[in-house]
Design an enzyme around this catalytic site. Structure first.
Site, short mmCIF file in Angstrom:
data_model
loop_
_atom_site.label_atom_id
_atom_site.label_comp_id
_atom_site.label_asym_id
_atom_site.label_seq_id
_atom_site.Cartn_x
_atom_site.Cartn_y
_atom_site.Cartn_z
N ASN A 90 -16.94 44.00 74.85
CA ASN A 90 -16.53 43.92 76.26
C ASN A 90 -15.36 42.99 76.51
O ASN A 90 -14.79 42.98 77.60
CB ASN A 90 -17.71 43.50 77.13
CG ASN A 90 -18.25 42.13 76.77
OD1 ASN A 90 -18.67 41.93 75.63
ND2 ASN A 90 -18.25 41.19 77.70
N SER B 152 -22.37 30.46 59.06
CA SER B 152 -22.70 31.85 59.44
C SER B 152 -21.61 32.82 59.01
O SER B 152 -21.89 33.91 58.52
CB SER B 152 -22.93 31.94 60.95
OG SER B 152 -21.73 31.77 61.68
N TYR C 69 -21.34 27.42 62.61
CA TYR C 69 -20.44 28.57 62.71
C TYR C 69 -19.83 28.90 61.34
O TYR C 69 -19.81 30.06 60.93
CB TYR C 69 -19.33 28.27 63.72
CG TYR C 69 -18.37 29.40 63.95
CD1 TYR C 69 -18.71 30.48 64.76
CD2 TYR C 69 -17.10 29.39 63.36
CE1 TYR C 69 -17.83 31.51 64.98
CE2 TYR C 69 -16.21 30.43 63.57
CZ TYR C 69 -16.58 31.49 64.38
OH TYR C 69 -15.69 32.52 64.58
#
Length: 244
Positions: free
Chosen positions: A15, A155, A152
């Site tokens: 989006n 990951s 972060y």
């Protein structure tokens, strides 16, 4: 989906930012696009963008049971997904000494564990068709790290390790798996970070920040027939700030 499309693609986090740019590029290639967002407003924006060439679906990767349910519904409705572009991600920055378990677990769940659930659901039908394209959007910080981003960076580095092993497992079925590691790209998520390092832009040899189109253009290449011999690779798009 009455019109005949060449392929069906699933784009997570579609989006805004990089995901939105990828979506806008892909719908021009006669590909039916399913975009995901974690908010109803995001889903509404996706549906407006794709019009009749796709749809938007609400998925929050923090909710594992809901994620499984939504992926099952996608497979039941569309039978197969030919292209997976996993772009959805979150940052919850803090120095490790101050980082909460929630900061750690949320980032790992959304950025890394989601790779497992997505591919686990989507790969069987790719194997049946003997074709598939899987692209993970990682980060330059998977390689160089960053202060305040142990969660972060871990990951995104884990994502790359996952991708390499996956590529080895599915190559014989005509499925490729690759990742893209963006550097500093102008998006809403990176706005605060870019503002903080603006005076230190000299660390980027090209002397400017990247755009979402720099990433979506590479995605188009990796899902095209021109990339059939590329798998298990990480494409670095960072203006030269990290060279491997």
């Amino acid at each position: 989906m009455k019109k005949k499309y060449d392929k069906i693609a699933l784009i997570t986090g579609a989006n805004r930012g990089i995901g939105k740019s990828i979506l806008k590029k892909i719908i021009k290639k006669n590909i039916y696009v399913i975009g995901t967002s974690k908010t109803l407003l995001g889903v509404k924006k996706i549906k407006k963008l794709v019009n009749k060439s796709g749809t938007g679906i609400l998925i929050n990767f923090l909710n594992i049971q809901n994620t499984k349910k939504k992926l099952y519904e996608i497979i039941k409705k569309f039978n197969t997904i030919d292209i997976l572009i996993h772009n959805s991600g979150v940052i919850q920055d803090n120095l490790l000494i101050n980082m909460s378990e929630k900061n750690w677990n949320d980032v790992i769940l959304i950025n890394l564990n989601s790779c497992f659930y997505l591919t686990k659901f989507l790969i069987p039908n790719m194997i049946k068709k003997k074709w598939g394209r899987i692209i993970f959007i990682s980060s330059v910080n998977a390689y160089q790290g960053n202060i305040g981003q142990t969660n972060y960076s871990a990951s995104k580095a884990g994502m790359i390790g996952f991708m390499k092993s996956l590529a080895l497992e599915v190559a014989r079925f005509g499925i490729t798996a690759n990742s893209i590691a963006p550097g500093y790209i102008k998006t809403n998520m990176t706005k605060k970070i870019l503002k903080n390092i603006k005076n230190n832009i000299n660390q980027i040899p090209i002397k400017n920040f990247g755009t979402v189109k720099d990433i979506s253009n590479m995605v188009l290449f990796l899902i095209s027939k021109k990339s059939t011999y590329i798998t298990g690779q990480t494409i670095h798009i960072n203006g030269g700030m990290l060279m491997l």
